[in-house]
Design an enzyme around this catalytic site. Sequence first.
Site: not given
Length: 810
Positions: A677, A750, A784
């Site tokens: 991330s 995601d 994610h």
Amino acid sequence: MIQKTIISQQGLFILFFFCLSPILYAQESLTYQLPPQEIIDLVDAPSTPSVSIAPNNSTIVFIENRGMPVIDDIARDELRLAGMRIDPLTNGSSRSSYGVGLSFTDLDGNNPIVVQGLPESPKIRNLSWSPDASHVAFTHTSENGIELWIATTFDGIAYRLTDIPVNDVMGNAFTWSSDNRTIFFTAVPANRGEAPERPRVAQGPVTQQSMGRKAAVRTYQDLLRDRYDEDLFDYYATSRLMKVDLMGNTQQIGEEGVIWYFRLSPNSEYLLVNRIEKPYSYIVPYSRFPQTMDVVDMEGNRIYLVAEVPVSDNLPQGFGATREGRRSVQWRNDAPATLYWVEALDGGDPANEIEFRDQLYYLDAPFTGQPVASAKTELRYGGISWGKNDFAILYESWSRTRRSITSSFNPEQESPERKVIFDRSYEDRYNDPGQFQTTTNSQGQSVLLTDKQGRKLYLSGAGASTEGNRPFLDEYDIRRGETKRLWRSEAPFYEMLIEIIDPGSGIIITRRESNDIHPNFYKRNIKRNTLTQITNLPDPSEKLRDLQFEMVHYEREDGIPLNGMLYLPPGYNKEADGPLPTMLWAYPREFKSADAAGQVSGSPYSYTRVGSTSPVMLATQGYAVLNNASFPIVGEDDQEPNDTFVEQLVANARAAIDYLVEKGVTDPERVAVSGHSYGAFMTANLLAHSDLFAAGIARSGAYNRTLTPFGFQSEERTYWDNPDIYLQMSPFMNAHKINTPLLLIHGADDNNSGTFPIQSERMYDALRGQGGTVRLVMLPHEGHGYSARESALHMHWEWLNWLETYVKNK
């Protein structure tokens, strides 16, 4: 199942680790691959049971957790509506973790009772104790619906409470009544028919317009797109409010609607119901749709209209921004039926300079009088811990300055004075006083835990220090305003408070571990200094016991102290084996104080437990791993952290590498950097702005900040406020500077705000177009984070192949 990967390299890229003969690929399709057995064993390590202690501290329930889901589990049909992901077969969340078994013991870990009568292949969620601890209720997710179940703590017998399917789309499935015999829940409407089908031919275009009204919102995923999405949202989110007793007798309360949440008053005579209303928005999630908040009676009749809230798509700029009108509406936990809420005094705009930001109000049943003004907050309201009628704790904070205030006040007084208990920077972990501890009262409400005289409160926290985290328990004298230390975790153990059982006798429940002893739960008497183990949980990371590890400390060139956990392969000897190829794993964090940025995080005495995608596993394959390396980004006074983001990233990385090289464990020519991330964003930036690394691996990142133009992470400024910052910080804009091999991995589905899959796809295109060495791996069905076993194992295979090629064998 096919795994899609895309590769490019300047010149010819010989894929010697993907096939036996050299072949040039632009893209390829392959099945899921497996890493070495050591990593497979770690990914498949048994899950640790979850633990919940009864409200009366008499019983412990253990929830046996399932292992990792397989790809078939996460490949089920999924709807993405209004910021949610819905399983259309179950009418609940499509991405949930489950328990697969329940058992009870007493507080000493004795007299175990395995719960009987559970459904075949149970999927247990939403477990909740009755206020008197005689039962636990929970949901079971079957193949085509969500069921409400109950188990008695006396004999461990479980049974389904009603045949009416639960609607858990909004995540507020049920709540107990204070009578211990009744449960209120949201149910799928009866006879609702089939789900709407998308028209084969569109009836017209989808249009949006803005007529001079500012509506700047951050980047959200899974929003409504058209009228069909609105119809689907109505179909799955609409529910009816029900109550059911322990005999299975049911009653509907009021009319159906899109019920976001409901809250039962402590005396169980009223319900606060929040309903989502139309018109829906295509630019914000459901939590910002128009809402109606009502107090209703047990027949569903409106007693009091609390608020009608318009769509919240035009909040002022900044993290302290909020909407005007009544918000944070709840029941007082210390009163039979008293509403409270706050209203902004600054128009919700953090740019307005004003003495007080928020005003607290109350309104007692039967809700026919005028609201009573109570305390005001200097900063933005952050919540209340209720005591007993005349005492409560009020929390407030301000993001821009990192300031937080904790104060006490008397709820019985109109416009009471606040007595400040703590006024501090929430960045300062070393001086964090901890959180006031709570207990459950007879009505099932959370209230402040006090001694028998009501004169003392209790605080517990992580206990950050120069020695690492040392959790603690303190006593706070209300009248004197003084704090006394009762207990603190002692080396060589890491021990944290789970529950205060009896403050008078000094009995607490803790979780205790050390470098070579895996976590278990203990009953500790802090007055007698005795310790009794009450669980015998399996070792979740036995395969990592042979790793060498230590918390290391080093310094950035500007003097800021840094730290991280260093892992080395089993049996490694630097004199005999020499420097190692090394992985640096990190995640940048913003600070307004250099002192706070340099504080130690983590504990040198914790047991090594890794998640299924942890980089620590690389140490089993001959790599040194600096895990969770400090990567502070500091902006003091009027400077914002991101004003020098790139320079500080490089300084953090250089300090870590220099330390490891000087320590003799790292070969400076064979260092990789990786992160997830914002850590992926960091990784790409480091490759663009330094020559410190031999390779990079970026997971689920965002690389073009112009695609998040209204702010990102802790950045409040918009692209139009400071375009230079957005461009300088975007690796996409600097792709021509990246000449280091970069592996991009991303979940194809995601759902995290800002990290659309297109971020990695476009970054790959940019690097390919510049002739860079780059590989893109899109993991099917993953969000994610990567949850399926096949995805995790394949990810490790990708890591190792990339590192073996560009780092270890460089």
